[in-house]
Design a protein around this motif. Structure first.
Motif, short mmCIF file in Angstrom:
data_model
loop_
_atom_site.label_atom_id
_atom_site.label_comp_id
_atom_site.label_asym_id
_atom_site.label_seq_id
_atom_site.Cartn_x
_atom_site.Cartn_y
_atom_site.Cartn_z
N PHE A 36 55.61 32.77 87.98
CA PHE A 36 55.29 31.34 87.98
C PHE A 36 55.99 30.62 86.83
CE2 PHE A 36 52.55 27.79 86.67
CZ PHE A 36 52.58 27.03 87.84
N LEU A 37 56.13 31.31 85.69
CA LEU A 37 56.75 30.71 84.50
C LEU A 37 58.26 30.94 84.45
CD1 LEU A 37 54.09 31.77 81.85
CD2 LEU A 37 54.43 29.48 82.80
N GLY A 38 58.83 31.37 85.54
CA GLY A 38 60.28 31.59 85.58
C GLY A 38 60.73 32.74 84.70
N GLY A 39 59.85 33.71 84.49
CA GLY A 39 60.19 34.89 83.69
C GLY A 39 60.15 34.65 82.19
N ASP A 40 59.61 33.53 81.74
CA ASP A 40 59.59 33.18 80.32
C ASP A 40 58.45 33.90 79.60
OD1 ASP A 40 59.60 32.02 77.80
OD2 ASP A 40 59.91 29.98 78.56
N ALA A 41 58.74 35.12 79.13
CA ALA A 41 57.73 35.95 78.45
C ALA A 41 57.25 35.30 77.16
CB ALA A 41 58.29 37.34 78.16
N ARG A 42 58.13 34.60 76.49
CA ARG A 42 57.72 33.94 75.24
C ARG A 42 56.66 32.87 75.51
NH1 ARG A 42 60.75 32.52 70.00
NH2 ARG A 42 59.63 30.67 69.33
N LEU A 43 56.84 32.09 76.57
CA LEU A 43 55.86 31.07 76.93
C LEU A 43 54.54 31.71 77.32
CD1 LEU A 43 55.12 28.12 77.45
CD2 LEU A 43 56.13 28.36 79.74
N TYR A 44 54.60 32.82 78.06
CA TYR A 44 53.38 33.53 78.45
C TYR A 44 52.64 34.03 77.21
CZ TYR A 44 50.25 36.70 80.91
OH TYR A 44 49.13 37.35 81.38
N LYS A 45 53.38 34.57 76.26
CA LYS A 45 52.77 35.04 75.01
C LYS A 45 52.08 33.90 74.28
CE LYS A 45 56.06 38.78 74.27
NZ LYS A 45 57.16 39.27 73.42
N LYS A 46 52.73 32.76 74.23
CA LYS A 46 52.11 31.61 73.56
C LYS A 46 50.83 31.19 74.27
CE LYS A 46 56.09 29.58 71.29
NZ LYS A 46 56.89 28.37 71.08
N TYR A 47 50.85 31.27 75.59
CA TYR A 47 49.67 30.92 76.38
C TYR A 47 48.53 31.91 76.10
CZ TYR A 47 47.55 28.54 80.39
OH TYR A 47 46.75 27.79 81.21
N LEU A 48 48.86 33.20 75.99
CA LEU A 48 47.85 34.20 75.64
C LEU A 48 47.23 33.89 74.27
CD1 LEU A 48 49.65 37.53 76.60
CD2 LEU A 48 47.58 36.64 77.67
N LEU A 49 48.09 33.58 73.32
CA LEU A 49 47.62 33.28 71.97
C LEU A 49 46.77 32.02 71.94
CD1 LEU A 49 50.95 34.17 70.24
CD2 LEU A 49 48.78 35.36 69.88
N GLN A 50 47.18 31.02 72.70
CA GLN A 50 46.41 29.78 72.74
C GLN A 50 45.04 30.01 73.36
OE1 GLN A 50 47.67 26.85 71.33
NE2 GLN A 50 45.52 26.32 71.46
N PHE A 51 45.00 30.84 74.40
CA PHE A 51 43.71 31.18 75.01
C PHE A 51 42.82 31.86 73.97
CE2 PHE A 51 40.72 34.05 76.98
CZ PHE A 51 40.10 33.24 77.92
N ARG A 52 43.38 32.81 73.25
CA ARG A 52 42.59 33.54 72.24
C ARG A 52 42.06 32.58 71.20
NH1 ARG A 52 43.47 37.42 67.86
NH2 ARG A 52 41.34 37.87 67.24
N CYS A 53 42.91 31.66 70.74
CA CYS A 53 42.47 30.71 69.72
C CYS A 53 41.43 29.73 70.26
CB CYS A 53 43.68 29.95 69.17
SG CYS A 53 44.77 30.94 68.15
N ASP A 54 41.65 29.24 71.46
CA ASP A 54 40.74 28.23 72.02
C ASP A 54 39.43 28.80 72.54
OD1 ASP A 54 42.62 26.30 71.48
OD2 ASP A 54 43.17 25.93 73.57
N HIS A 55 39.43 30.06 72.97
CA HIS A 55 38.26 30.59 73.65
C HIS A 55 37.67 31.85 73.02
CE1 HIS A 55 38.13 27.60 76.70
NE2 HIS A 55 39.43 27.73 76.88
N ALA A 56 37.98 32.12 71.78
CA ALA A 56 37.43 33.29 71.11
C ALA A 56 35.91 33.24 71.02
CB ALA A 56 38.03 33.44 69.71
N ASN A 57 35.35 32.04 70.91
CA ASN A 57 33.90 31.88 70.78
C ASN A 57 33.24 31.33 72.04
OD1 ASN A 57 33.97 32.68 68.04
ND2 ASN A 57 34.73 30.66 67.51
N SER A 58 33.99 31.24 73.11
CA SER A 58 33.46 30.61 74.32
C SER A 58 32.32 31.38 74.98
CB SER A 58 34.58 30.36 75.33
OG SER A 58 35.42 29.33 74.86
N GLU A 59 32.26 32.68 74.80
CA GLU A 59 31.14 33.43 75.36
C GLU A 59 29.82 32.92 74.78
OE1 GLU A 59 31.90 37.81 75.08
OE2 GLU A 59 33.90 37.07 74.58
N LYS A 60 29.76 32.85 73.47
CA LYS A 60 28.55 32.38 72.80
C LYS A 60 28.30 30.91 73.11
CE LYS A 60 26.43 31.86 68.21
NZ LYS A 60 25.54 30.87 68.71
N GLU A 61 29.33 30.10 73.06
CA GLU A 61 29.17 28.66 73.31
C GLU A 61 28.66 28.42 74.74
OE1 GLU A 61 33.04 27.12 72.42
OE2 GLU A 61 32.77 27.37 70.27
#
Length: 195
Positions: A36-61
């Protein structure tokens, strides 16, 4: 959403090796997402990191919001997690979030099975990312920044508009719920101005 803080961004960038290969990521359809991202692994990695940063506490919240019958907050979290999950290829997490959204949108309490299913899937993805990215310090990164969900914000503004037109006192509650979003927008604008 808001961009990560500068210091957090540097930590995020240093968390990956220079090569573009991705390790095994249980629970994620990496190939589908990369296609879907046209093979852009760097963009996928950034998306993974952003998810981790944005949702690290989402279970509790999320669990706290459900326990307080704050369906609006629970819906915001579930919708944001689902959007990320779809982009990351976390199909089971996306499915679990999608099951919650209609009930929460009707301002009803979801079943315990739906809540637990969502929390289990979210914990699994967060666990995978924690093992993959142990170097990323969330305290110094984007998680310290409030997240901005444009779709949720616009939906709330639309609701506020209707309540104000009807001279409904419930507009006060909606207005109060918008305050954190407005503050995060102001912080983001101030950060951009300071650059």
């Amino acid at each position: 959403w808001l961009a990560p803080a500068r210091r957090g961004r540097k930590l995020v960038e240093s968390a990956w090796s220079d090569d573009s290969s991705l390790p095994e990521l249980p629970g994620l359809d990496v190939d589908g997402s990369l296609a879907f991202l046209g093979g852009d692994a760097r963009l996928y990695k950034k998306y993974l990191l952003q998810f981790r940063c944005d949702h690290a506490n989402s279970e509790k919240e999320f669990a706290d919001a459900v326990a307080r019958d704050n369906t609006r907050q629970a819906l915001r979290i579930a919708a944001s997690v689902r959007q990320y999950a779809e982009g990351l290829g976390a199909k089971e997490l996306s499915k679990a979030a999608r099951c919650l959204e209609p009930t929460l949108a009707r301002d009803q309490h979801p079943s315990e099975a739906e809540v637990q299913g969502f929390l289990v899937e979210l914990a699994a993805i967060n666990g995978t990312l924690q093992r993959l990215l142990p170097k990323v310090s969330l305290a110094e990164g984007a998680a310290s920044q409030p997240s901005f969900d444009k779709a949720a914000f616009l939906a709330e503004l639309s609701k506020l508009n209707g309540l104000l037109r009807d001279d409904d006192a419930a507009a006060c509650q909606v207005f109060a719920s918008l305050e954190p979003q407005v503050k995060s927008m102001s912080a983001s604008a101030a950060a951009k101005t300071a650059k």
